[in-house]
Design a protein around this motif. Structure first.
Motif, PDB file in Angstrom:
ATOM      1  N   MET A   1      11.594 -25.366   2.924  1.00 60.93           N
ATOM      2  CA  MET A   1      10.230 -26.351   2.084  1.00 60.93           C
ATOM      3  C   MET A   1       9.734 -26.881   1.670  1.00 60.93           C
ATOM      4  SD  MET A   1       7.523 -24.309   2.390  1.00 60.93           S
ATOM      5  CE  MET A   1       5.738 -24.342   2.369  1.00 60.93           C
ATOM      6  N   GLU A   2      10.741 -27.317   0.413  1.00 61.57           N
ATOM      7  CA  GLU A   2      10.885 -29.132  -0.320  1.00 61.57           C
ATOM      8  C   GLU A   2      10.473 -30.174   0.449  1.00 61.57           C
ATOM      9  OE1 GLU A   2      13.460 -26.325  -0.907  1.00 61.57           O
ATOM     10  OE2 GLU A   2      12.681 -26.228  -2.765  1.00 61.57           O
ATOM     11  N   PHE A   4       9.558 -30.217   3.922  1.00 59.55           N
ATOM     12  CA  PHE A   4       8.340 -30.300   4.215  1.00 59.55           C
ATOM     13  C   PHE A   4       7.096 -29.979   3.029  1.00 59.55           C
ATOM     14  CE2 PHE A   4       9.488 -27.147   7.077  1.00 59.55           C
ATOM     15  CZ  PHE A   4       9.393 -28.325   8.677  1.00 59.55           C
ATOM     16  N   VAL A   5       6.763 -30.159   2.543  1.00 53.33           N
ATOM     17  CA  VAL A   5       6.351 -30.683   0.971  1.00 53.33           C
ATOM     18  C   VAL A   5       6.236 -32.709   0.358  1.00 53.33           C
ATOM     19  CG1 VAL A   5       5.738 -31.057  -1.390  1.00 53.33           C
ATOM     20  CG2 VAL A   5       6.085 -28.453  -0.236  1.00 53.33           C
TER      21      VAL A   5
END
Length: 146
Positions: A1-2, A4-5
């Motif tokens: 997830m990180e 993509f951030v």
């Protein structure tokens, strides 16, 4: 997830600084290509390890975490010594894939890991797809540079 951030933040900063969207698309394509190339190298490495391993027979003993590994893996007993599988276990179909009372054909490598039938299939399929990826890239480069 990180991941993509971080990518989103980089894209927004690049757009604010005036980078053209086509350059960002090319950079994204290059990033995807690098990821596929790394996966291809990984499958080629494991295929070489598989081919250089010796054939043996053993019994499935348990599914557990290896000392330094965060993933669960299948363990097999070969001549009284327990060896972990080279890849993590298949979590969804544990009861179907791993049977304790059955003798399995394994490949034992010098680093103390075994390749069972599932990791052997993973290596073969990965090698085929990696070869297709590399051949496709060579063909695309040939077409583009003609």
């Amino acid at each position: 997830m990180e991941f993509f951030v971080v990518i989103a933040v980089i894209v927004v900063l690049a757009l604010v600084l005036g980078v053209k969207p086509i350059v960002l698309l090319a950079a994204g394509g290059a990033l995807v290509w690098l990821i596929f190339a790394a996966v291809s190298i990984l499958f080629i490495y494991f295929f070489i390890r598989l081919v250089t391993s010796e054939r043996t027979k053993g019994y499935f003993t348990k599914i557990d975490k290896k000392d330094s590994n965060r993933f669960k893996t299948a363990f097999y007993s070969v001549d009284g010594t327990e060896y972990p599988n080279v890849f993590p276990e298949e979590g969804l179909m544990q009861n179907i894939l791993y049977k304790k009372d059955r003798e399995y054909r394994l490949r034992l490598n010098k680093k103390g890991y075994v390749f069972d039938r599932f990791s052997t299939a993973t290596c073969f399929i990965g090698l085929i797809l990696s070869t297709a990826f590399i051949a496709g890239n060579i063909y695309a480069a040939y077409i583009l540079l003609r």
